[in-house]
Design a protein around this motif. Structure first.
Motif, PDB file in Angstrom:
ATOM      1  N   ALA A  23       4.278  -7.459   2.946  1.00 20.63           N
ATOM      2  CA  ALA A  23       4.816  -8.824   2.920  1.00 20.63           C
ATOM      3  C   ALA A  23       3.786  -9.805   2.363  1.00 20.63           C
ATOM      4  O   ALA A  23       4.113 -10.693   1.567  1.00 20.63           O
ATOM      5  N   ASP A  24       2.533  -9.659   2.767  1.00 22.24           N
ATOM      6  CA  ASP A  24       1.473 -10.545   2.268  1.00 22.24           C
ATOM      7  C   ASP A  24       1.302 -10.407   0.760  1.00 22.24           C
ATOM      8  O   ASP A  24       1.167 -11.401   0.035  1.00 22.24           O
ATOM      9  N   SER A  25       1.290  -9.158   0.267  1.00 23.44           N
ATOM     10  CA  SER A  25       1.053  -8.950  -1.161  1.00 23.44           C
ATOM     11  C   SER A  25       2.225  -9.443  -2.006  1.00 23.44           C
ATOM     12  O   SER A  25       2.039  -9.863  -3.150  1.00 23.44           O
ATOM     13  N   LEU A  26       3.436  -9.381  -1.448  1.00 21.58           N
ATOM     14  CA  LEU A  26       4.616  -9.862  -2.166  1.00 21.58           C
ATOM     15  C   LEU A  26       4.913 -11.332  -1.878  1.00 21.58           C
ATOM     16  O   LEU A  26       5.850 -11.894  -2.457  1.00 21.58           O
ATOM     17  N   GLN A  27       4.119 -11.914  -0.973  1.00 23.87           N
ATOM     18  CA  GLN A  27       4.287 -13.321  -0.578  1.00 23.87           C
ATOM     19  C   GLN A  27       5.716 -13.573  -0.084  1.00 23.87           C
ATOM     20  O   GLN A  27       6.411 -14.488  -0.507  1.00 23.87           O
ATOM     21  N   MET A  28       6.126 -12.695   0.847  1.00 22.87           N
ATOM     22  CA  MET A  28       7.443 -12.800   1.472  1.00 22.87           C
ATOM     23  C   MET A  28       7.283 -12.738   2.982  1.00 22.87           C
ATOM     24  O   MET A  28       6.313 -12.144   3.477  1.00 22.87           O
ATOM     25  N   PRO A  29       8.220 -13.289   3.719  1.00 25.10           N
ATOM     26  CA  PRO A  29       8.185 -13.122   5.169  1.00 25.10           C
ATOM     27  C   PRO A  29       8.379 -11.653   5.546  1.00 25.10           C
ATOM     28  O   PRO A  29       9.086 -10.912   4.856  1.00 25.10           O
ATOM     29  N   ASN A  30       7.754 -11.256   6.633  1.00 23.63           N
ATOM     30  CA  ASN A  30       7.889  -9.885   7.117  1.00 23.63           C
ATOM     31  C   ASN A  30       9.356  -9.542   7.361  1.00 23.63           C
ATOM     32  O   ASN A  30       9.805  -8.428   7.050  1.00 23.63           O
ATOM     33  N   ALA A  31      10.100 -10.479   7.882  1.00 25.92           N
ATOM     34  CA  ALA A  31      11.511 -10.231   8.184  1.00 25.92           C
ATOM     35  C   ALA A  31      12.313  -9.946   6.916  1.00 25.92           C
ATOM     36  O   ALA A  31      13.268  -9.147   6.934  1.00 25.92           O
ATOM     37  N   THR A  34      11.688  -6.341   5.894  1.00 28.69           N
ATOM     38  CA  THR A  34      12.437  -5.468   6.803  1.00 28.69           C
ATOM     39  C   THR A  34      13.914  -5.425   6.427  1.00 28.69           C
ATOM     40  O   THR A  34      14.529  -4.349   6.359  1.00 28.69           O
ATOM     41  N   LYS A  35      14.494  -6.591   6.164  1.00 21.27           N
ATOM     42  CA  LYS A  35      15.914  -6.667   5.828  1.00 21.27           C
ATOM     43  C   LYS A  35      16.209  -5.965   4.503  1.00 21.27           C
ATOM     44  O   LYS A  35      17.219  -5.255   4.370  1.00 21.27           O
ATOM     45  N   LEU A  36      15.328  -6.117   3.520  1.00 19.11           N
ATOM     46  CA  LEU A  36      15.522  -5.476   2.223  1.00 19.11           C
ATOM     47  C   LEU A  36      15.532  -3.951   2.363  1.00 19.11           C
ATOM     48  O   LEU A  36      16.380  -3.264   1.773  1.00 19.11           O
ATOM     49  N   ILE A  37      14.604  -3.424   3.130  1.00 21.40           N
ATOM     50  CA  ILE A  37      14.516  -1.970   3.265  1.00 21.40           C
ATOM     51  C   ILE A  37      15.672  -1.432   4.096  1.00 21.40           C
ATOM     52  O   ILE A  37      16.221  -0.362   3.806  1.00 21.40           O
ATOM     53  N   GLN A  38      16.079  -2.164   5.114  1.00 21.62           N
ATOM     54  CA  GLN A  38      17.243  -1.744   5.889  1.00 21.62           C
ATOM     55  C   GLN A  38      18.498  -1.709   5.007  1.00 21.62           C
ATOM     56  O   GLN A  38      19.310  -0.781   5.096  1.00 21.62           O
TER      57      GLN A  38
END
Length: 301
Positions: A23-31, A34-38
């Motif tokens: 999430a840090d490397s992509l500059q996205m929220p952790n959530a 998680t939602k994308l992979i789910q």
């Protein structure tokens, strides 16, 4: 679901080892990660990752999916890098494989020049005398010599290496200097190169005019790595046939002496080989041009 974004997120989690780092490397929220992979797992109908409070583990299906999609992401990156400002400044990751003697005597001594020219290219150099599979081993290009057997690959010839047959002065003093290739089968000690592909001794070849000879006599020592094979000659273990660029310094100093000079086999062709790809990355293109230039200069010395 943005499938491409989900694949990128999945790949980054696999590479980073945690959702937080990805999430840090992509500059996205952790959530969001998680939602994308789910969503991706739901779309595929398989579990890609096992997530616990301490770590993330890639499932067998996840590992297989990562291997296939990593190539797709790399090709997309190559397409992007072939346009715009990337043409003026090649960058990215490049995987190259070369044989031992080519790597140690031609490629590596010249790498400071390549790094200075292209500081934004990260080069991984695989060194061995075995033949790699460019697709399964995820290699961008290989430097190979001899007859090319896989016609599905693209090959650019970068030079031809002359041969030399040689031995130490001490060996020749003890065993005599052969005047004809046939004499190698009569009491001489041969050090043969063993093919990394077949483990069989590579024949010594000789040519004079229209006459061609192939010596397959039993060798005293066989070695399957090019630098070690040449070291055996320098150690006085017997007669070797090798590339002239390998023996240049030892021949000049008299540590080794050439024999059968009027029986020269045809020079050995070398190629840069890479998979067919309409979107050849700029970093691969500049490496191929550079190694062709370096090879020609080295063989001309």
């Amino acid at each position: 679901m943005d499938q491409l974004l989900a694949i990128r997120a999945f790949a980054r989690v696999v590479e980073a080892g945690t959702f937080t780092k990805a999430a840090d490397s992509l500059q996205m929220p952790n959530a969001t990660i998680t939602k994308l992979i789910q969503s991706l797992e739901t779309h595929l109908g398989v579990k890609l990752l096992q997530r616990t409070t301490r770590r993330v583990t890639v499932t067998p299906d996840g590992a297989a999916y990562y291997e296939k999609t990593a190539r797709v992401l790399k090709e997309l990156g190559d397409i992007d890098s072939s346009f715009g400002t990337a043409q003026a400044k090649p960058h990215g990751h490049l995987r190259v494989d070369a044989g031992s003697s080519v790597a140690s005597l031609i490629v590596i001594p010249a790498l400071p020049d390549f790094v200075q020219r292209y500081p934004d290219i990260q080069l991984d150099l695989g060194v061995s005398d075995r033949h790699v599979d460019l697709i399964s081993d995820n290699v961008d290009c290989v430097i190979r010599g001899g007859v090319l057997t896989d016609m599905s690959l693209v090959a650019r010839q970068i030079g031809k290496a002359p041969w030399v047959t040689c031995a130490t002065p001490a060996y020749l003093k003890k065993h005599g200097t052969p005047q004809h290739p046939g004499e190698l089968e009569q009491g001489h000690v041969l050090v043969n190169y063993l093919s990394a592909r077949t483990s069989r001794a590579v024949s010594m070849h000789f040519s004079r005019g229209t006459e061609k000879l192939e010596i397959d006599s039993r060798h005293a020592i066989g070695i399957n790595e090019s630098n070690a094979h040449f070291a055996a000659a320098a150690a006085g273990l017997g007669i070797v046939q090798t590339f002239s660029y390998m023996a240049r310094a030892q021949l000049a100093s008299g540590e080794l002496l050439p024999i059968l000079q009027d029986w020269q086999p045809a020079p050995y062709p070398f190629y840069v080989v890479y998979p067919p790809n309409r979107h050849l990355s700029n970093r691969l293109r500049v490496f191929i041009d550079w190694i062709a230039e370096r090879f020609s200069a080295q063989l001309a010395e």
